[in-house]
Write an enzyme that holds these catalytic residues in place. Structure first.
Site, PDB file in Angstrom:
ATOM      1  CG  HIS A 132      -1.962   1.015   1.288  1.00  0.00           C
ATOM      2  ND1 HIS A 132      -3.025   0.955   2.162  1.00  0.00           N
ATOM      3  CD2 HIS A 132      -2.125   2.162   0.591  1.00  0.00           C
ATOM      4  CE1 HIS A 132      -3.801   2.015   2.002  1.00  0.00           C
ATOM      5  NE2 HIS A 132      -3.267   2.766   1.051  1.00  0.00           N
TER       6      HIS A 132
ATOM      7  CG  HIS B 270      -1.590   6.046  -2.148  1.00  0.00           C
ATOM      8  ND1 HIS B 270      -2.393   5.295  -2.962  1.00  0.00           N
ATOM      9  CD2 HIS B 270      -2.058   5.859  -0.878  1.00  0.00           C
ATOM     10  CE1 HIS B 270      -3.310   4.683  -2.222  1.00  0.00           C
ATOM     11  NE2 HIS B 270      -3.132   5.001  -0.959  1.00  0.00           N
TER      12      HIS B 270
ATOM     13  NE  ARG C 136      -2.416  13.914  -4.025  1.00  0.00           N
ATOM     14  CZ  ARG C 136      -3.374  14.618  -3.418  1.00  0.00           C
ATOM     15  NH1 ARG C 136      -3.571  14.504  -2.125  1.00  0.00           N
ATOM     16  NH2 ARG C 136      -4.130  15.449  -4.108  1.00  0.00           N
TER      17      ARG C 136
ATOM     18  CG  HIS D 283      -7.739   3.622  -0.834  1.00  0.00           C
ATOM     19  ND1 HIS D 283      -8.025   4.889  -0.383  1.00  0.00           N
ATOM     20  CD2 HIS D 283      -6.495   3.340  -0.377  1.00  0.00           C
ATOM     21  CE1 HIS D 283      -6.989   5.351   0.302  1.00  0.00           C
ATOM     22  NE2 HIS D 283      -6.045   4.426   0.328  1.00  0.00           N
TER      23      HIS D 283
ATOM     24  CE1 TYR E 281      -8.910   8.798   2.120  1.00  0.00           C
ATOM     25  CE2 TYR E 281      -6.824   7.821   2.756  1.00  0.00           C
ATOM     26  CZ  TYR E 281      -7.554   8.612   1.895  1.00  0.00           C
ATOM     27  OH  TYR E 281      -6.925   9.201   0.825  1.00  0.00           O
TER      28      TYR E 281
ATOM     29  CG  HIS F 275      -6.584   2.840   5.834  1.00  0.00           C
ATOM     30  ND1 HIS F 275      -7.584   2.975   4.912  1.00  0.00           N
ATOM     31  CD2 HIS F 275      -5.521   3.495   5.310  1.00  0.00           C
ATOM     32  CE1 HIS F 275      -7.159   3.680   3.873  1.00  0.00           C
ATOM     33  NE2 HIS F 275      -5.915   4.014   4.090  1.00  0.00           N
TER      34      HIS F 275
ATOM     35  CD  GLU G  84      -2.497   5.131   3.149  1.00  0.00           C
ATOM     36  OE1 GLU G  84      -2.809   4.902   4.316  1.00  0.00           O
ATOM     37  OE2 GLU G  84      -3.299   5.515   2.289  1.00  0.00           O
TER      38      GLU G  84
ATOM     39  NE  ARG H 200       2.617  12.973   3.715  1.00  0.00           N
ATOM     40  CZ  ARG H 200       2.685  13.485   2.502  1.00  0.00           C
ATOM     41  NH1 ARG H 200       3.644  14.341   2.198  1.00  0.00           N
ATOM     42  NH2 ARG H 200       1.788  13.156   1.586  1.00  0.00           N
TER      43      ARG H 200
HETATM   44 ZN   LIG Z   1      -4.040   4.539   0.724  1.00  0.00          ZN
END
Ligand SMILES: [Zn+2]
Length: 342
Positions: free
Chosen positions: A6, A8, A69, A176, A192, A221, A282, A288
């Site tokens: 996973h 992007h 993305r 997704h 999400y 997730h 991810e 982040r």
């Molecule tokens: Zn994702």
């Protein structure tokens, strides 16, 4: 081998997303879109070498299953025509990344979905992704309206054209959602996670797995709220006389490990059989930052799995074996792309 299922392309060259803004502005103004921007191989290399490839190396992973993305898919914007042009541009860019870094990235496509437009219009792009680009899966948005849930549930025959292609090509879909345009939902938070949970619930109560016994879905997730509420879903299945939940869903549904703390990973591994868990991070995605409790990035999920009380063989399934099994074209694609890299 450590396969992250996973990832992007969140670091794409600026002109890519810039064109998307112009495309939607032109559509709103009733004008044709501007020509697509030029992106050189060097520009693409730079975004990967300083982005996802750098993180792969730092964390000791080998391969990322890489898609456009997710929040940028924006299926609620424009119409079917703009979605087709945008999906085509995004998938082409992923193909370029995979061609430049064939050992490190294998592609997954986004679909040209639009709210209340039949997913029949995704068939040509799925064919292009698999046959021309060598992609091994697709991201399927169960809510192209961006948080208003205006399309039929995944149980509906509405989605069957996509399911037929998935089975024909032996490619799984990751359920997704994209960005939320409903202020009640935070895109990478509640939208999400509720998209994951809702997608699971729709499939669980459907006859999709009777109609497509070999179809495979990945709920990202960590499965949203599903593993945490496994008892509720077991009870709902029982009350509805659907049978044992594990027997209904576990041949067809898999959960990734994008869960950003150890207690969550422990719960996932305790509740969901190890054969149904696929490593994912991810990275450079929704979260982040660095966790002050551990001193490491929240999305450095490999660290959590390494700490789980599982055997070496079980961890190998999570890190590699399950991905190779669920993404039916993956092993052959790894061979093919590695040969090209030499
Ligand atoms: Zn994702």
């Amino acid at each position: 081998m450590i396969i992250d299922c996973h990832g992007h392309y969140t670091t794409a060259p600026r002109q890519h997303e810039g064109w998307r803004t112009q495309q939607i502005e032109a559509h709103t103004a009733g004008k044709p879109p501007p020509p697509r921007p030029t992106m050189t191989d060097d520009e693409i290399r730079e975004t990967i070498v300083g982005g996802q490839l750098k993180v792969q190396r730092e964390r000791g992973t080998d391969l990322t299953i890489f898609s456009p993305r997710a929040a940028g898919m924006g299926h609620h914007l424009g119409d079917a025509t703009t979605s087709e042009a945008w999906a085509s541009a995004c998938n082409e860019l992923i193909h370029r990344v995979c061609s430049l870094f064939p050992k490190n990235f294998i592609g997954v496509g986004m679909l040209p979905q639009s709210a209340r437009v039949s997913p029949q219009n995704c068939i040509a792009e799925i064919g292009r992704c698999v046959n021309e680009y060598g992609f091994v899966g697709v991201n399927l948005n169960p809510d192209p309206s961006g948080g208003h849930w205006q399309d039929p549930p995944l149980s509906d025959h509405y989605w069957y054209p996509v399911y037929e292609k998935m089975v024909e090509y032996d490619i799984p879909a990751m359920i997704h959602v994209s960005a939320s345009c409903n202020p009640a939902f935070h895109t990478t938070g509640s939208h999400y996670l509720s998209g994951d949970t809702t997608g699971f619930n729709q499939l669980m109560t459907s006859s999709v797995f009777k109609d497509f016994p070999t179809i495979k879905f990945i709920i990202p997730h960590g499965g949203g709220a599903v593993p945490y509420h496994w008892g509720r879903f077991r009870g709902l299945a029982q009350d509805a006389k659907l049978g044992l939940l594990s027997e209904i869903v576990l041949k067809n549904i898999f959960f990734d490990t994008c869960v950003y703390h150890l207690p969550g990973q422990e719960l996932l591994a305790k509740v969901i059989p190890v054969d149904n868990i696929i490593f994912a991070s991810e990275m450079i995605g929704a979260v982040r930052g660095i966790d002050p409790e551990t001193g490491h990035h929240y999305d450095d999920t490999k660290r959590y799995i390494e700490q789980l009380p599982l055997s070496v063989d079980d961890k190998a399934k999570i890190f590699e074996g399950n991905a190779r099994r669920v993404y039916g074209r993956l092993s052959a694609t790894i061979e093919k792309q590695s040969a090209r890299a030499v």
